[in-house]
Design a protein around this motif. Structure first.
Motif, mmCIF file in Angstrom:
data_model
loop_
_atom_site.group_PDB
_atom_site.id
_atom_site.type_symbol
_atom_site.label_atom_id
_atom_site.label_comp_id
_atom_site.label_asym_id
_atom_site.label_seq_id
_atom_site.Cartn_x
_atom_site.Cartn_y
_atom_site.Cartn_z
ATOM 1 N N GLU A 183 -34.311 -43.102 -21.736
ATOM 2 C CA GLU A 183 -35.623 -43.054 -22.388
ATOM 3 C C GLU A 183 -36.189 -44.467 -22.543
ATOM 4 O O GLU A 183 -35.511 -45.361 -23.068
ATOM 5 C CB GLU A 183 -35.496 -42.415 -23.773
ATOM 6 N N LEU A 184 -37.413 -44.664 -22.092
ATOM 7 C CA LEU A 184 -38.114 -45.916 -22.326
ATOM 8 C C LEU A 184 -38.528 -45.950 -23.794
ATOM 9 O O LEU A 184 -39.152 -45.002 -24.287
ATOM 10 C CB LEU A 184 -39.346 -46.011 -21.421
ATOM 11 N N ASP A 185 -38.179 -47.020 -24.495
ATOM 12 C CA ASP A 185 -38.393 -47.062 -25.947
ATOM 13 C C ASP A 185 -39.776 -47.585 -26.341
ATOM 14 O O ASP A 185 -39.961 -48.137 -27.421
ATOM 15 C CB ASP A 185 -37.307 -47.908 -26.610
ATOM 16 N N ARG A 186 -40.738 -47.392 -25.471
ATOM 17 C CA ARG A 186 -42.114 -47.814 -25.757
ATOM 18 C C ARG A 186 -43.059 -47.016 -24.889
ATOM 19 O O ARG A 186 -42.643 -46.331 -23.948
ATOM 20 C CB ARG A 186 -42.286 -49.306 -25.458
ATOM 21 N N GLU A 187 -44.346 -47.088 -25.196
ATOM 22 C CA GLU A 187 -45.356 -46.504 -24.324
ATOM 23 C C GLU A 187 -45.751 -47.530 -23.266
ATOM 24 O O GLU A 187 -45.676 -48.739 -23.511
ATOM 25 C CB GLU A 187 -46.583 -46.091 -25.132
ATOM 26 N N LEU A 188 -46.137 -47.061 -22.124
ATOM 27 C CA LEU A 188 -46.619 -47.979 -21.094
ATOM 28 C C LEU A 188 -47.903 -48.655 -21.572
ATOM 29 O O LEU A 188 -48.710 -48.048 -22.277
ATOM 30 C CB LEU A 188 -46.900 -47.234 -19.791
ATOM 31 N N SER A 189 -48.073 -49.919 -21.191
ATOM 32 C CA SER A 189 -49.285 -50.647 -21.566
ATOM 33 C C SER A 189 -50.480 -50.116 -20.772
ATOM 34 O O SER A 189 -50.322 -49.418 -19.758
ATOM 35 C CB SER A 189 -49.105 -52.141 -21.288
ATOM 36 N N LYS A 190 -51.676 -50.463 -21.226
ATOM 37 C CA LYS A 190 -52.885 -50.052 -20.502
ATOM 38 C C LYS A 190 -52.887 -50.631 -19.095
ATOM 39 O O LYS A 190 -53.340 -49.987 -18.139
ATOM 40 C CB LYS A 190 -54.130 -50.501 -21.273
ATOM 41 N N ASP A 191 -52.381 -51.849 -18.957
ATOM 42 C CA ASP A 191 -52.331 -52.502 -17.651
ATOM 43 C C ASP A 191 -51.380 -51.761 -16.717
ATOM 44 O O ASP A 191 -51.707 -51.498 -15.552
ATOM 45 C CB ASP A 191 -51.899 -53.959 -17.811
ATOM 46 N N GLU A 192 -50.198 -51.400 -17.229
ATOM 47 C CA GLU A 192 -49.223 -50.662 -16.424
ATOM 48 C C GLU A 192 -49.770 -49.294 -16.027
ATOM 49 O O GLU A 192 -49.705 -48.896 -14.861
ATOM 50 C CB GLU A 192 -47.919 -50.484 -17.211
ATOM 51 N N MET A 193 -50.303 -48.574 -17.004
ATOM 52 C CA MET A 193 -50.819 -47.241 -16.743
ATOM 53 C C MET A 193 -52.026 -47.290 -15.794
ATOM 54 O O MET A 193 -52.151 -46.456 -14.884
ATOM 55 C CB MET A 193 -51.211 -46.553 -18.048
ATOM 56 N N GLY A 194 -52.885 -48.272 -15.997
ATOM 57 C CA GLY A 194 -54.054 -48.415 -15.120
ATOM 58 C C GLY A 194 -53.644 -48.645 -13.680
ATOM 59 O O GLY A 194 -54.239 -48.075 -12.753
ATOM 60 N N TYR A 195 -52.631 -49.472 -13.482
ATOM 61 C CA TYR A 195 -52.150 -49.738 -12.122
ATOM 62 C C TYR A 195 -51.555 -48.473 -11.505
ATOM 63 O O TYR A 195 -51.899 -48.085 -10.378
ATOM 64 C CB TYR A 195 -51.109 -50.851 -12.140
ATOM 65 N N LEU A 196 -50.663 -47.794 -12.240
ATOM 66 C CA LEU A 196 -49.958 -46.626 -11.707
ATOM 67 C C LEU A 196 -50.898 -45.469 -11.361
ATOM 68 O O LEU A 196 -50.686 -44.762 -10.385
ATOM 69 C CB LEU A 196 -48.903 -46.147 -12.710
ATOM 70 N N LYS A 197 -51.946 -45.293 -12.167
ATOM 71 C CA LYS A 197 -52.831 -44.139 -11.960
ATOM 72 C C LYS A 197 -53.957 -44.411 -10.967
ATOM 73 O O LYS A 197 -54.669 -43.483 -10.594
ATOM 74 C CB LYS A 197 -53.413 -43.680 -13.298
ATOM 75 N N ASN A 198 -54.112 -45.649 -10.549
ATOM 76 C CA ASN A 198 -55.224 -45.979 -9.647
ATOM 77 C C ASN A 198 -54.753 -46.421 -8.270
ATOM 78 O O ASN A 198 -55.531 -46.988 -7.499
ATOM 79 C CB ASN A 198 -56.109 -47.059 -10.286
#
Length: 202
Positions: A14-29
């Motif tokens: 389990e990742l013990d944090r939420e993904l950052s906006k930068d990480e999520m933005g990269y992965l989803k785009n």
């Protein structure tokens, strides 16, 4: 007493944090292309991007722990490294076909967005005990008699498994698109012993 001999390991981290906006933005785009039943990223080097440094560290540490608890080899001589990594998008009503990962030792999948009821299904290749060979009515499924076994695909969860293990994603029933990051690995370093004629430098 029944013991589990030569089991197939599934690592659960389990990742013990939420993904950052930068990480999520990269992965989803990341640009996607059509796969069998769903979409897959055009790029195959996702975890080599600078915005993925922290997530790559988490996956690397998880791989190290997985290897320690299974093979327990000398990490000064050999280790696993990520060869390819890509994202998957499975929309409601879509699926991910039955497959395994070739040219890889341990594969993994990290879930970063989806529905509460999303799952991944692993298929039993040890068919001597399952319905592939014997036609009987099971009173209750267990790890020995099942043709397949399902694991929750929860956001923030990383699953590691031997790459030869056949798996799939049944039709997504939720309202959200299901996103995951998959990767393959291979050995780097020195395997075997020279005196046993098994030495291999990778």
């Amino acid at each position: 007493m029944i013991e589990s001999l030569f089991p197939c390991p599934i690592g659960h981290y389990e990742l013990d944090r939420e993904l950052s906006k930068d990480e999520m933005g990269y992965l989803k785009n990341i640009p996607m292309e059509r796969n069998t039943g769903n979409d897959v990223s055009v790029r195959g080097d996702i975890l080599h991007n600078d915005r993925m440094i922290e997530l790559t560290k988490f996956i690397g540490n998880s791989l190290e722990e997985f290897c320690k608890e299974t093979w327990d080899f000398n990490t000064d001589k050999v280790h696993l490294y990520i060869t390819q990594s890509w994202t998957n998008r499975t929309k409601p009503g879509e699926y991910h076909h039955v497959h395994s990962h070739q040219n890889s030792i341990i594969s993994g999948v990290f879930y970063f967005e989806g529905n509460e009821n999303d799952i991944i299904e692993f298929w039993n290749s040890n068919s001597w005990l399952t319905g592939d060979r014997w036609a009987f009515q099971r009173l209750k499924n267990n790890h020995f008699n099942s043709d397949a076994w399902q694991y929750p695909a929860e956001v923030g969860t990383l699953l590691l498994f031997p790459s030869h293990l056949v798996h799939s994603v049944p039709e997504v029933e939720g309202e959200k698109d299901r996103y995951s990051l998959s990767f393959n690995t291979f050995f780097k370093g020195e395997l075997g012993l020279s005196e046993e004629r098994t030495r291999l430098i990778l």
